[in-house]
Enzyme design. Structure first.
Site, mmCIF file in Angstrom:
data_model
loop_
_atom_site.group_PDB
_atom_site.id
_atom_site.type_symbol
_atom_site.label_atom_id
_atom_site.label_comp_id
_atom_site.label_asym_id
_atom_site.label_seq_id
_atom_site.Cartn_x
_atom_site.Cartn_y
_atom_site.Cartn_z
ATOM 1 C CG HIS A 189 23.073 57.736 55.967
ATOM 2 N ND1 HIS A 189 23.232 56.752 55.037
ATOM 3 C CD2 HIS A 189 23.911 57.431 56.978
ATOM 4 C CE1 HIS A 189 24.135 55.901 55.451
ATOM 5 N NE2 HIS A 189 24.570 56.279 56.628
ATOM 6 C CD GLU A 431 11.384 33.794 72.948
ATOM 7 O OE1 GLU A 431 10.849 34.882 72.712
ATOM 8 O OE2 GLU A 431 12.157 33.234 72.152
ATOM 9 C CG ASP A 455 7.218 35.269 71.829
ATOM 10 O OD1 ASP A 455 6.074 35.331 71.331
ATOM 11 O OD2 ASP A 455 8.253 35.404 71.161
ATOM 12 C CB CYS A 502 16.025 41.069 75.269
ATOM 13 S SG CYS A 502 15.472 39.408 74.911
HETATM 14 C C1 PEP Z 1 10.287 38.481 73.253
HETATM 15 O O1 PEP Z 1 9.544 37.568 72.915
HETATM 16 O O2 PEP Z 1 10.134 39.135 74.304
HETATM 17 C C2 PEP Z 1 11.411 38.890 72.398
HETATM 18 C C3 PEP Z 1 12.283 39.785 72.801
HETATM 19 O O3 PEP Z 1 11.481 38.350 71.153
HETATM 20 P P1 PEP Z 1 10.566 38.846 69.924
HETATM 21 O O4 PEP Z 1 9.845 40.079 70.346
HETATM 22 O O5 PEP Z 1 11.500 39.071 68.787
HETATM 23 O O6 PEP Z 1 9.664 37.669 69.719
HETATM 24 MG MG MG Z 2 10.113 36.241 71.282
#
Ligand code: PEP
Ligand code: MG
Length: 540
Positions: A189, A431, A455, A502
């Site tokens: 915190h 990915e 990935d 992501c």
């Molecule tokens: C990725 O592979 O881009 C992803 C978001 O998953 P992680 O980084 O958790 O493997």
């Molecule tokens: Mg990944």
């Protein structure tokens, strides 16, 4: 000039004399007493004053650190009244015939240690709260809540072993330029409050943060975690200039808070956050995330010595969904394996674990494990807007099998009359190169795509993402990756499903324009870059 390195947890540049916090309530004496009931009365009187003070603080702090964070003081108040906290104190006073200050300190330290020894990170972090509460009561008992700083007129950089959340929230912002500590955790915190209040902070200096620096002039960089003691002129000028630029930029970005994310020609791109636990969801909201685009649920499985059961998982998903108050939360199912090793999974020893038994492959091999997680997510889904995302998909049949297990989990809940949302969208991460190449086929089965560029890059370029030694060969904007992203996005558009990103590339400002142009619907990034991307998109 002495330079020491810690962990920067709240960015910003600060310069001034360093002052070490010396708390009078830290020095607790053990005194023999004759009348334990009178001592217990003293304890309750001090506790009641502390409780009233916490009630007032909970209200007062809303404007300073936000409603969400200010709730902590209500939790502190509840702790004060909890028998697990109070009873051991009374036992020590009666059993050892000692003063209340000593009893509060001893019982509080034991309870704090019990929390510190727990597996769950959230519970671990409560240790400092017990310490905080005890310090407050001891302050009232000894009639001296203060430190030595009240009379200081000039601003200073405050140093300590560690700071309690109360100390951080109640800092005199007109005087405290920055916080530096020997201990601490990035998600404590204290760190969160420092970020919320915009006070630069660096933790984890260990013994390098020496009391010998007391009174000396320092300059520090909350981004890099470096503290310069008696800095040279060149260093000072460089950092002050950096600080000035950052301040101007921060003011500019603040104007985008609460605004929709839209390009000049009206294209909407949702800006979501990547998180690993409940605490991160708070940071996501503080940075104005419009949703969660990647909840890495495997973090619930890491750092423990056994599988988290359905109830434990349900609680975590529920908390995140509630916290996000109806905004979308994309929960990625278990992505253990490769670099995320967990002993109790007893995964096979593999020559090449990044290409071995990981993520969806484990889940499809161990359906009971997978269904436990899916049931937990479905149960939590009535508490907000949940979406489920399967990682490491390489074929349509894997997706079909995963969906089949999701259906089985729903049926198990339905048979027991357990409430759940059976329309939770089921999407996948793109990915692997295979998934991108057959994204037209996968789009017929998936409710949405989210491209995991971390990935996707390692598998497309055959470059281990963990291996620094090959970084000279790595082109993160490689045309192959860009084509796979574009192809995936086009196939998603044709099928009428959402396509987000992501992986780390989603936060790359050099690609924001390209992503908007090809029609990426959502970028899920580290919370702290959200306003920057919103500003950038608004100029496109
Ligand atoms: C990725 O592979 O881009 C992803 C978001 O998953 P992680 O980084 O958790 O493997
Ligand atoms: Mg990944």
């Amino acid at each position: 000039m002495i330079t020491i390195q810690g962990k920067g947890v709240s960015s910003g540049i600060a310069m001034g004399p360093i002052v070490f916090l010396s708390r009078k309530s830290d020095k607790v004496e053990r005194r023999a007493i004759e009348d334990p009931e009178k001592e217990i009365e003293r304890f309750f009187a001090a506790r009641d004053v502390a409780a009233k003070e916490l009630d007032a603080l909970a209200l007062e702090m809303v404007s300073k650190i936000g409603q969400e964070n200010a709730l902590l003081f209500e939790i502190h108040r509840m702790m004060l009244e909890d028998t697990d906290y109070v009873d051991p104190i009374l036992e020590i006073i009666r059993g050892e015939l000692v003063n209340a200050e000593y009893a509060v300190n001893t019982a509080g330290s034991r309870l704090a240690q019990d929390f510190a020894d727990m597996d769950d990170d959230y519970m671990k972090a409560r240790s400092v709260d017990v310490y905080d509460v005890s310090k407050r009561v001891i302050g009232h008992l000894s009639g001296d809540e203060g430190d030595d700083l009240k009379d200081r007129k000039e601003p200073y950089v405050l140093a300590a072993d560690d700071f309690t959340p109360s100390e951080t929230a109640q800092l005199d912002r007109s005087k405290v330029l920055a916080l530096v500590s020997r201990l601490g955790a990035a998600n404590s915190h204290t760190a969160i409050f420092a970020r919320t209040m915009g006070i630069p902070a660096i933790i984890s200096f260990g013994a390098f943060l020496s009391e010998d620096f007391s009174g000396k002039n320092v300059i520090l960089d909350g981004d890099t975690g470096v503290l310069y003691v008696e800095p040279e002129k060149a260093e000072t000028e460089k950092l002050l200039e950096k600080g000035e630029k950052a301040k101007v930029e921060k003011e500019r970005l603040e104007k985008f808070r609460g605004k929709p994310t839209r390009t000049k020609d009206g294209r909407v791109v949702k800006l979501y956050a990547n998180i690993g636990n409940v605490e991160d969801a708070k940071a996501a909201l503080a940075w104005d995330a419009e949703g969660i685009g990647l909840f890495r649920s495997e973090f619930l499985y890491l750092g423990r010595d056994n599988y988290p059961d359905e109830e434990t998982q349900f609680e975590s998903y529920k908390k995140v969904l509630e916290k996000m108050g109806g905004r979308e939360v994309i929960i990625r199912t278990l992505d253990i394996g490769a670099d995320k090793r967990v002993d109790y999974f007893r995964l096979p020893e593999e020559e090449n674990p990044a290409m071995g038994m990981r993520a969806i492959r484990i889940c499809l091999t161990r359906p009971d494990l997978f269904k436990t997680q899916l049931r937990a997510i479905y149960r939590a889904s009535v508490h907000g807007k949940a979406l489920v995302m399967f990682p490491m998909i390489t074929s349509v049949s894997e997706l079909v099998s995963a969906k089949e297990l999701a259906r089985a989990a729903r049926e198990e809940l339905a048979a027991k009359g357990v409430p759940h949302d059976d329309k939770v969208p089921l999407g996948i991460m793109i990915e692997t190169p295979a998934a991108a190449i057959i994204s037209d086929l996968l789009a017929k089965e998936a409710d949405f795509f989210s491209i995991g560029t971390n990935d996707l890059t390692q598998y497309t370029l055959a470059m281990d993402r963990q291996n620094d030694g090959i970084s000279n060969f790595l082109d993160i904007h490689h045309e192959a990756i860009m084509r796979l992203i574009k192809m995936t996005c086009e196939n998603a558009k044709k099928a009428g499903i959402m396509c987000g990103i992501c992986g780390s590339l989603g936060a790359d400002p050099a690609l924001t324009k390209t992503f908007a142009e090809i029609g990426i619907d959502e970028l899920s990034v580290e919370p702290s870059v959200i306003l920057k991307l919103r500003a950038l998109l608004s100029e496109i």
